[in-house]
Design an enzyme around this catalytic site. Sequence first.
Site, mmCIF file in Angstrom:
data_model
loop_
_atom_site.group_PDB
_atom_site.id
_atom_site.type_symbol
_atom_site.label_atom_id
_atom_site.label_comp_id
_atom_site.label_asym_id
_atom_site.label_seq_id
_atom_site.Cartn_x
_atom_site.Cartn_y
_atom_site.Cartn_z
ATOM 1 N N CYS A 109 0.808 -1.225 0.000
ATOM 2 C CA CYS A 109 0.000 0.000 0.000
ATOM 3 C C CYS A 109 0.841 1.274 0.000
ATOM 4 C CB CYS A 109 -0.955 -0.014 1.184
ATOM 5 S SG CYS A 109 -2.089 -1.409 1.114
ATOM 6 N N HIS A 252 -3.471 6.998 2.171
ATOM 7 C CA HIS A 252 -3.860 5.662 1.728
ATOM 8 C C HIS A 252 -5.208 5.312 2.351
ATOM 9 C CE1 HIS A 252 -4.046 1.474 0.985
ATOM 10 N NE2 HIS A 252 -3.731 1.110 2.216
ATOM 11 N N ASN A 282 -10.212 -0.693 0.184
ATOM 12 C CA ASN A 282 -8.758 -0.555 0.094
ATOM 13 C C ASN A 282 -8.273 -1.200 -1.200
ATOM 14 O OD1 ASN A 282 -5.985 -0.790 0.362
ATOM 15 N ND2 ASN A 282 -6.035 -1.538 2.464
HETATM 16 N N1 ACO Z 1 -17.904 -8.850 10.163
HETATM 17 C C1 ACO Z 1 -18.378 -9.107 11.397
HETATM 18 N N2 ACO Z 1 -17.563 -9.368 12.442
HETATM 19 C C2 ACO Z 1 -16.238 -9.387 12.226
HETATM 20 C C3 ACO Z 1 -15.681 -9.140 10.945
HETATM 21 C C4 ACO Z 1 -16.580 -8.867 9.903
HETATM 22 N N3 ACO Z 1 -16.158 -8.621 8.649
HETATM 23 N N4 ACO Z 1 -14.349 -9.213 11.044
HETATM 24 C C5 ACO Z 1 -14.037 -9.492 12.308
HETATM 25 N N5 ACO Z 1 -15.191 -9.600 13.030
HETATM 26 C C6 ACO Z 1 -15.338 -9.907 14.461
HETATM 27 C C7 ACO Z 1 -14.151 -10.688 14.990
HETATM 28 O O1 ACO Z 1 -14.331 -12.075 14.778
HETATM 29 C C8 ACO Z 1 -14.199 -10.322 16.440
HETATM 30 O O2 ACO Z 1 -15.179 -11.094 17.085
HETATM 31 P P1 ACO Z 1 -14.886 -11.783 18.511
HETATM 32 O O3 ACO Z 1 -14.636 -10.619 19.434
HETATM 33 O O4 ACO Z 1 -16.133 -12.535 18.765
HETATM 34 O O5 ACO Z 1 -13.659 -12.615 18.299
HETATM 35 C C9 ACO Z 1 -14.685 -8.878 16.441
HETATM 36 O O6 ACO Z 1 -15.329 -8.677 15.181
HETATM 37 C C10 ACO Z 1 -13.592 -7.853 16.602
HETATM 38 O O7 ACO Z 1 -12.526 -8.174 15.683
HETATM 39 P P2 ACO Z 1 -11.224 -7.284 15.611
HETATM 40 O O8 ACO Z 1 -10.266 -7.924 14.655
HETATM 41 O O9 ACO Z 1 -10.744 -7.003 17.004
HETATM 42 O O10 ACO Z 1 -11.812 -5.939 14.973
HETATM 43 P P3 ACO Z 1 -11.142 -4.524 14.879
HETATM 44 O O11 ACO Z 1 -11.923 -3.554 15.642
HETATM 45 O O12 ACO Z 1 -9.661 -4.595 15.144
HETATM 46 O O13 ACO Z 1 -11.320 -4.155 13.344
HETATM 47 C C11 ACO Z 1 -10.096 -4.089 11.269
HETATM 48 C C12 ACO Z 1 -10.724 -4.988 12.353
HETATM 49 C C13 ACO Z 1 -11.173 -3.306 10.602
HETATM 50 C C14 ACO Z 1 -9.437 -5.023 10.242
HETATM 51 C C15 ACO Z 1 -9.059 -3.145 11.880
HETATM 52 O O14 ACO Z 1 -8.200 -3.844 12.738
HETATM 53 C C16 ACO Z 1 -8.233 -2.422 10.837
HETATM 54 O O15 ACO Z 1 -8.726 -1.632 10.079
HETATM 55 N N6 ACO Z 1 -6.923 -2.651 10.805
HETATM 56 C C17 ACO Z 1 -6.055 -1.997 9.839
HETATM 57 C C18 ACO Z 1 -6.086 -2.671 8.518
HETATM 58 C C19 ACO Z 1 -5.277 -1.850 7.524
HETATM 59 O O16 ACO Z 1 -5.213 -0.644 7.645
HETATM 60 N N7 ACO Z 1 -4.623 -2.434 6.571
HETATM 61 C C20 ACO Z 1 -3.847 -1.524 5.693
HETATM 62 C C21 ACO Z 1 -2.786 -2.124 5.083
HETATM 63 S S1 ACO Z 1 -3.327 -3.060 3.737
HETATM 64 C C22 ACO Z 1 -1.967 -3.412 2.761
HETATM 65 O O17 ACO Z 1 -0.871 -2.994 2.967
HETATM 66 C C23 ACO Z 1 -2.175 -4.378 1.617
#
Ligand code: ACO
Length: 330
Positions: A109, A252, A282
């Site tokens: 990214c 990004h 993304n």
């Molecule tokens: N739908 C419903 N529930 C979900 C989903 C979904 N799509 N995904 C995860 N959950 C659930 C999980 O199972 C978890 O449930 P549990 O508590 O029962 O285990 C709960 O939601 C919380 O999951 P987390 O992973 O803690 O969620 P978080 O608040 O951290 O959000 C996210 C996840 C959106 C991915 C966030 O961490 C994020 O945006 N991270 C950054 C990602 C990013 O910026 N990537 C950029 C680089 S990409 C590149 O370089 C190619």
Amino acid sequence: MALVGCGSALPAASVSNAALSERVDTNDAWIRSRTGIGARRVAGPDETLTSLAAEACTHALAHAGWSPESLDLILLATSSPDDLFGTAPRIQACLGARNAVAFDLTAACSGFLFALITTAQYIAGGSVRRALVIGADQLSRWVDWDDRRTCVLFGDGAAAVAVEACDADANGLLGFRMRSDGSRNGCLTLAQTDQRQALLGNLSAQRGGFAPIHMNGQEVYKFAVREVPAVLAEVLEACGTEANQLDWLLLHQANQRILDAVAERFKVPPERVLSNLASYGNTSAATIPLMLDEAVRDGRVKPGHRLASSGFGAGLSWGGALLRWSGPQG
Ligand code: ACO
């Protein structure tokens, strides 16, 4: 180096959060509240990284008013090439840019920003006058569509920016920083699998193939909200620019919460933070030029505007740049 034209291309098919929830256990409210994403584009059978990138380049050439023959360099930032040996030459052939050297650069990214900065070095060295810098990714082919933690985040797209040598007063890359930290590589990978194929006797060779995207979302989130403000603060200080002098934040597009956190750190009001996450998710290396193209075309970004930009992601890699748009309006 001046930024003088842009163009983009997106797959025709849009997959909404509601549609995705028919495939995997998720829902629109969860995805929107955690990421700001409402839909993503997915390349169909007649769309390839090459075709999307070539279309984006055609628009960028027209926007800049250039012929393909006038190009010296085509630099493609991608992590999802059509050909691991290099996809940029295919794009060169599609365009008929017979005088340009064309090659790929991989930095996930951060790829577009790294490619833009790399191109600036060739231009500063005098070996390149005109270039197209492309950010394009088709991560839909590397996503595990049964993994709800990652599949909701990514989409496909391509965009290109036309850049050329210029006088110092038209310079469009006012400052930059690039960073890598391979010790945190495991946070976000699209890595080679460890399959072997028999060769001779007890000798085997690795078989090519990659596992789907694996991400520790919380670690990547913490990394982004710590490192992006830090690297942008360095760039702004080096340029003697205050945040209130910026016209736009062009980050990004990974997650709206990351955009909001960075904007809050610099006290940039929401109306000056560019975001199209709701429509496209993304698109990896494509997000920054795709967002720039949209905002130039609809008249938000005007000639002379200053944009603070940051790419960040797998590697881990990240960078910041202060840009100035010099191309046509709209
Ligand atoms: N739908 C419903 N529930 C979900 C989903 C979904 N799509 N995904 C995860 N959950 C659930 C999980 O199972 C978890 O449930 P549990 O508590 O029962 O285990 C709960 O939601 C919380 O999951 P987390 O992973 O803690 O969620 P978080 O608040 O951290 O959000 C996210 C996840 C959106 C991915 C966030 O961490 C994020 O945006 N991270 C950054 C990602 C990013 O910026 N990537 C950029 C680089 S990409 C590149 O370089 C190619």
